[in-house]
Write an enzyme that holds these catalytic residues in place. Sequence first.
Site, PDB file in Angstrom:
ATOM      1  N   ARG A  17      25.891 -12.100 -19.668  1.00  0.00           N
ATOM      2  CA  ARG A  17      24.562 -12.475 -19.198  1.00  0.00           C
ATOM      3  C   ARG A  17      23.594 -12.417 -20.382  1.00  0.00           C
ATOM      4  O   ARG A  17      22.734 -13.260 -20.540  1.00  0.00           O
ATOM      5  CB  ARG A  17      24.156 -11.487 -18.107  1.00  0.00           C
ATOM      6  N   ASP A 141      25.395  -4.746 -10.766  1.00  0.00           N
ATOM      7  CA  ASP A 141      26.135  -5.954 -11.184  1.00  0.00           C
ATOM      8  C   ASP A 141      27.606  -5.592 -11.315  1.00  0.00           C
ATOM      9  O   ASP A 141      28.265  -5.941 -12.295  1.00  0.00           O
ATOM     10  CB  ASP A 141      25.567  -6.513 -12.483  1.00  0.00           C
TER      11      ASP A 141
END
Length: 315
Positions: A17, A141
């Site tokens: 990310r 996450d």
Amino acid sequence: ILSNRPIQLVEVKARGRYGAVWKALHKKDTVAVKIFPPQDKNSWLVEQDIYQLPHMQHDNILSFIGAEKHASVIEGAKNEYWLITAYHEYGSLCDYLKSNILTWDQLCHIAQSMTSGLMHLHEEIPSERSDQYKPAIAHRDFKSNNVLLKYDLTACIADFGLALVFQPGKSCGDTHGQVGTRRYMAPEVLEGAINFSRDAFLRIDMYACGLVLWELATRCTAQQGAIPDYKLPFEEEVGQHPSLEDMQECVVHKKLRPAFKDSWKSHPGLIALCDTMEECWDHDAEARLSASCVMERITWQCRQYDGTALPSLAQ
Ligand code: ADE
């Protein structure tokens, strides 16, 4: 911890990310360097703060080495932010499952160590001394990409850039709940209907943990017949790049979950693991198992169904 000796970047190991993770050399040690672009400075700050909380040195949490601010090598460009951690050659569980299959014992070891790490992260450890108090932490996450495997297949949890720390008496200060990776979002996250309590965030991690347990089962040799190629959770239902709407349709409205294969029904350990998955990804967040409960169950199931406990099939 880090001396003045510079760290030599060797090669890009993974892209996430935020920027990239490099394999690097610090003196004679191989380390991992996660490089955050300047706009992600806040994730770099959050992540190093989390690694430096009390009791975060744990066998099943990625080892933090240090953080550095670097002037970019490109002239006139902005700073970049480095996070230095232990390096694990196998990389993420997701990558490992793409090219390897697991024996039942290996599945047990990964599942047990992974859930021990999650349990430790979620756990609040009280202390008289404020510098020894460990708050509960939600990962936010959790996915097979953020679980790394050490050389002996012990799992450790990584990537705390979205993690939330629950300090008693303080609000967790989050303004939006819909973060993380769509594919692993719990139904209440997809619906935008979460309450911002500590337990609500921990239960969201447990939903994702159920999906990762399913990924482990799909690549385990305890099932009958040929082992199918690795697929992400819900890949069969929504494909490779689902939109938020695709995930909402699948997980919230149709209430679908990854399918259990008929080929798992011949192994009592896999059958028991399916029950655990179902209790992790329950639509009703309050009905989900806690990380400590999943860890205990897996430990117990793995002992009960290990190779030595079964009568030998060879005559
Ligand atoms: N991929 C992401 N983080 C890593 C690490 N610390 N070691 C190896 N591969 C990684």
